[in-house]
Every structure is written in C-alpha cells, then in structure tokens.
Design a protein around this motif. Structure first.
Motif, mmCIF file in Angstrom:
data_model
loop_
_atom_site.group_PDB
_atom_site.id
_atom_site.type_symbol
_atom_site.label_atom_id
_atom_site.label_comp_id
_atom_site.label_asym_id
_atom_site.label_seq_id
_atom_site.Cartn_x
_atom_site.Cartn_y
_atom_site.Cartn_z
ATOM 1 N N HIS A 106 0.834 -1.210 0.000
ATOM 2 C CA HIS A 106 0.000 0.000 0.000
ATOM 3 C C HIS A 106 0.864 1.254 0.000
ATOM 4 N N ARG A 107 1.990 1.183 -0.690
ATOM 5 C CA ARG A 107 2.934 2.287 -0.707
ATOM 6 C C ARG A 107 2.469 3.395 -1.634
ATOM 7 N N VAL A 108 2.685 4.650 -1.210
ATOM 8 C CA VAL A 108 2.361 5.807 -2.030
ATOM 9 C C VAL A 108 3.571 6.121 -2.902
ATOM 10 N N GLY A 109 3.338 6.506 -4.164
ATOM 11 C CA GLY A 109 4.462 6.870 -5.026
ATOM 12 C C GLY A 109 4.404 6.154 -6.352
ATOM 13 N N PRO A 110 5.555 6.029 -7.021
ATOM 14 C CA PRO A 110 5.593 5.413 -8.346
ATOM 15 C C PRO A 110 5.176 3.960 -8.305
ATOM 16 N N ALA A 111 4.799 3.424 -9.478
ATOM 17 C CA ALA A 111 4.303 2.055 -9.567
ATOM 18 C C ALA A 111 5.331 1.051 -9.076
ATOM 19 N N ARG A 112 4.857 0.076 -8.314
ATOM 20 C CA ARG A 112 5.691 -1.029 -7.853
ATOM 21 C C ARG A 112 5.317 -2.253 -8.666
ATOM 22 N N LEU A 113 6.235 -2.749 -9.444
ATOM 23 C CA LEU A 113 5.922 -3.843 -10.356
ATOM 24 C C LEU A 113 5.650 -5.144 -9.616
ATOM 25 N N THR A 114 6.502 -5.466 -8.654
ATOM 26 C CA THR A 114 6.348 -6.736 -7.945
ATOM 27 C C THR A 114 5.098 -6.734 -7.088
ATOM 28 N N ALA A 115 4.894 -5.679 -6.313
ATOM 29 C CA ALA A 115 3.756 -5.624 -5.403
ATOM 30 C C ALA A 115 2.427 -5.609 -6.146
ATOM 31 N N SER A 116 2.399 -5.037 -7.352
ATOM 32 C CA SER A 116 1.145 -4.963 -8.104
ATOM 33 C C SER A 116 0.709 -6.319 -8.632
ATOM 34 N N GLY A 117 1.636 -7.263 -8.729
ATOM 35 C CA GLY A 117 1.315 -8.575 -9.269
ATOM 36 C C GLY A 117 1.254 -8.616 -10.778
ATOM 37 N N ARG A 118 1.601 -7.508 -11.433
ATOM 38 C CA ARG A 118 1.509 -7.443 -12.893
ATOM 39 C C ARG A 118 2.765 -7.971 -13.575
ATOM 40 N N VAL A 119 3.845 -8.063 -12.825
ATOM 41 C CA VAL A 119 5.115 -8.553 -13.365
ATOM 42 C C VAL A 119 5.646 -9.623 -12.424
ATOM 43 N N LYS A 120 6.179 -10.693 -12.977
ATOM 44 C CA LYS A 120 6.753 -11.740 -12.146
ATOM 45 C C LYS A 120 7.961 -11.193 -11.395
ATOM 46 N N PRO A 121 8.084 -11.521 -10.122
ATOM 47 C CA PRO A 121 9.235 -11.043 -9.353
ATOM 48 C C PRO A 121 10.571 -11.346 -10.024
ATOM 49 N N ARG A 122 10.671 -12.512 -10.649
ATOM 50 C CA ARG A 122 11.924 -12.887 -11.307
ATOM 51 C C ARG A 122 12.285 -11.897 -12.412
ATOM 52 N N SER A 123 11.284 -11.388 -13.127
ATOM 53 C CA SER A 123 11.553 -10.431 -14.205
ATOM 54 C C SER A 123 12.122 -9.133 -13.649
ATOM 55 N N VAL A 124 11.591 -8.683 -12.515
ATOM 56 C CA VAL A 124 12.097 -7.465 -11.886
ATOM 57 C C VAL A 124 13.521 -7.695 -11.384
ATOM 58 N N LEU A 125 13.759 -8.874 -10.835
ATOM 59 C CA LEU A 125 15.103 -9.214 -10.364
ATOM 60 C C LEU A 125 16.108 -9.229 -11.512
ATOM 61 N N VAL A 126 15.707 -9.788 -12.652
ATOM 62 C CA VAL A 126 16.577 -9.807 -13.825
ATOM 63 C C VAL A 126 16.896 -8.385 -14.274
ATOM 64 N N ALA A 127 15.880 -7.504 -14.272
ATOM 65 C CA ALA A 127 16.103 -6.107 -14.661
ATOM 66 C C ALA A 127 17.126 -5.448 -13.748
ATOM 67 N N ALA A 128 17.030 -5.729 -12.443
ATOM 68 C CA ALA A 128 17.992 -5.165 -11.492
ATOM 69 C C ALA A 128 19.413 -5.599 -11.831
ATOM 70 N N PHE A 129 19.587 -6.889 -12.102
ATOM 71 C CA PHE A 129 20.943 -7.385 -12.352
ATOM 72 C C PHE A 129 21.448 -7.017 -13.740
ATOM 73 N N VAL A 130 20.557 -6.735 -14.670
ATOM 74 C CA VAL A 130 20.995 -6.209 -15.968
ATOM 75 C C VAL A 130 21.676 -4.852 -15.767
ATOM 76 N N PHE A 131 21.057 -3.996 -14.952
ATOM 77 C CA PHE A 131 21.643 -2.672 -14.713
ATOM 78 C C PHE A 131 22.891 -2.772 -13.845
ATOM 79 N N PHE A 132 22.914 -3.714 -12.900
ATOM 80 C CA PHE A 132 24.151 -3.935 -12.149
ATOM 81 C C PHE A 132 25.273 -4.382 -13.099
ATOM 82 N N GLY A 133 24.909 -5.197 -14.083
ATOM 83 C CA GLY A 133 25.883 -5.652 -15.063
ATOM 84 C C GLY A 133 26.414 -4.519 -15.918
ATOM 85 N N ILE A 134 25.520 -3.607 -16.330
ATOM 86 C CA ILE A 134 25.953 -2.437 -17.110
ATOM 87 C C ILE A 134 26.930 -1.596 -16.294
ATOM 88 N N ALA A 135 26.607 -1.391 -15.020
ATOM 89 C CA ALA A 135 27.499 -0.633 -14.135
ATOM 90 C C ALA A 135 28.850 -1.323 -14.012
#
Length: 323
Positions: A106-135
């Motif tokens: 019930h967080r206020v602010g920008p959309a939360r992909l995992t909490a909304s249930g619209r995106v699989k948690p694994r997909s969000v995790l992959v996105a995080a590590f893609v950007f960690f990889g770019i860094a």
C-alpha cells in the motif's frame, strides 16, 4: 436463540501473524488490472531519484579539473553510466525485495511492479541485475583505462551494498542504516571515486562536495521514509524515520539540507561562483516547507522530487565554480 455461525465464514488461518505476509496475500489475491506498460517500468526505475546519481559525478568531475588540466570526458561519462546504472539497479532491486516481503502493498508513489502482481518477481530481479551488469562493465572499462585495479573490489562492494539495502535476510535498510550507507556511497564513494579516476588526487574541494552530495541524498531518503512511515511501522520496517518519529525526521531533513549548503558557502570563500549554489534553494526551500506542512503522504512525493532537483542544481553550480 443464538444464531448459528455462518458456514460461509472465510478462513483467515495463517494470515493473522506477520503483517507483511497479510500484505502479500492481499497483493497476490487482487493484482492491479491491465497489462504492464513501458511507462510502468520507467516508473519503477524511479527517475525522480536519478539526479542523486548524476550530482556526485558532476561535483567529482569539477573537483578533478582543479588539479588536472585535461577534461577526461570519456572517463567522466563512464562514471555517469556506472552511477546511473547502479541507481536504477538498486531501484529495481528494492522493488523486488520490498515486493516479495509485502512492504510495498500500500505504498504511495511510483508504480511497484512486484507488489502490483503485474510482473513476475523474477523479471524485476533480472532487470535489477541487468543494470548492475551495465554498471560493472562501465566500471571495468574505467579500471582498464586508469589501471586502478583496486576499483574492481570497490565496484563489487557497491553492488553488494546496493543489493543488501532491502535484499537478503537482514537488509540494512530495514534497520535504520539506510542514511549511513546512502551518505557513504552516494556522497563519498561516488564523488571521490569520480575525482580520483580523472585526477589521481583528492583535493579538499572534492571532500566538501562529497559531503554536500551525501547530505542531500540522505535528505531525499528521509523524505521518502517520512512518506512511508505509517506503512513501514505496520510491516516492521525499522527505518530511521520509524525509530525517531515524524517530528525528528522533519528536523533532521532540514538540518541535512542546510548543512549541505553550508559546505557550498564555505567553498564560496575560495570560489565565489559557489555562492550561486544557493539558487538551488529555490527548489530546496519549497521542499522543506512541504516536509513541515504536508497533510497527505502523497505530497511528500513532490518534496522528494524537489530535493533531488536541489541536489542537481547544487552540483551544477559547484562544477561551474571549480571549472
């Protein structure tokens, strides 16, 4: 005659313990309708926080120019890629970790992909590590170019710190240490690291600028945690704001912002253009006002964005002063 209990009574067994688990149950049961869009992913990247990644690179590059006659723009650009990618990566990592814990239900602010249930948690995790990889790749390029091989270890520490902010079994962001790590990595490490790889020196201007950038980054986190203080208290997330309370958070936020500008006022004694950094208070002043007068948590989203822009303006004027 007493009424017989209804046979349609819902079974709530197993949901009466941890409030975070109850939040997860509610989220899983009723995900937000509609397919996920590019805009949702952009929202989850939390663009309002990206100036916090840009500011230390701008300040660090300006400080490097004080002791180096050459503008190493390629290295500066690579530092920017590292900082921004880490910022986006940690935002997605937070989305994933907070989402699976139920903290964001019930967080206020920008959309939360995992909490909304619209995106699989694994997909969000992959996105995080893609950007960690770019860094990591950009950081490796900087290391090869400068031959500062110990930067590989520093980069690994940054990625580990980004993950364990809300990830792992004992995330430090859940134990009132978020501001400490934000000051270290968004202030000292990002600014001083940028200066070092361009100048192989750390003038005092870099240190003062790093402190200012770190304080403003901490102020942004305080605004964020003040917005979420009631929700965090319910789910057991022990942020600094939860521990010290609403009024102390408002005071500390104000102190952080003003102390950041105090560093620019000191630098202005030697670099007069640094006085212009005070113009960033055109955004910082209203942010302070909102923090003290808000009525609804959503108003603090504006304060957060204004504080982030304050950091960018502050950095820009310091760069001009050093240049």
């Amino acid at each position: 005659m007493a009424k017989r209990p209804s046979s349609k009574r819902k079974n709530t067994r197993g949901l009466s313990g941890n409030p975070a688990k109850r939040a997860v149950a509610r989220t899983d049961a009723s995900p937000t309708a509609g397919p996920v869009t590019v805009g949702d992913w952009i929202g989850a990247a939390r663009l309002r926080t990206l100036p916090l990644a840009v500011s230390p690179v701008v300040i660090g590059t300006g400080a490097a120019l004080i002791v180096s006659d050459v503008f190493h723009w390629v290295i500066a650009l690579a530092c920017l890629v590292v900082a921004v990618s880490l910022q986006i990566g940690v935002n997605f990592a937070n989305d994933y970790s907070d989402g699976i814990r139920g903290t964001d239900a019930h967080r206020v602010g920008p959309a939360r992909l995992t909490a909304s249930g619209r995106v699989k948690p694994r997909s969000v995790l992959v996105a995080a590590f893609v950007f960690f990889g770019i860094a990591a790749l950009a950081g490796l390029a900087i290391t090869i170019r400068t031959q500062q091989w110990w930067f590989i270890a520093l980069g690994l520490v940054c990625i580990v710190a980004a993950w364990f902010y809300t990830g792992g079994k004992r995330p430090y962001g859940y134990n009132a240490l978020g501001e400490v790590f934000v000051f270290i990595f968004f202030g000292l490490v990002a600014t001083l690291g940028t200066t070092w790889v361009q100048a192989l020196a750390l003038p005092q201007e870099a240190w003062f600028g790093a402190v200012g950038a770190g304080l403003l980054a901490c102020a942004v986190l305080l605004a964020n945690n003040l917005r979420d203080i009631d929700q965090d208290r319910r789910v057991g997330k022990r942020t600094l704001s939860v521990l010290i309370g609403r009024r102390a958070t408002q005071i500390l936020y104000t102190v952080f912002v003003l102390l950041a500008f105090a560093t620019s006022w000191y630098l202005a004694l030697f670099y007069p253009i640094a006085w212009l950094a005070s113009l960033a208070l055109l955004a910082g002043g209203p942010a302070i006002l909102i923090v003290w007068t808000y009525r609804q948590p959503r108003e603090l989203v504006t304060a957060l964005a204004l504080t982030s822009l304050t950091s960018l303006g502050y950095a820009g004027f310091l760069f001009w002063a050093f240049f």
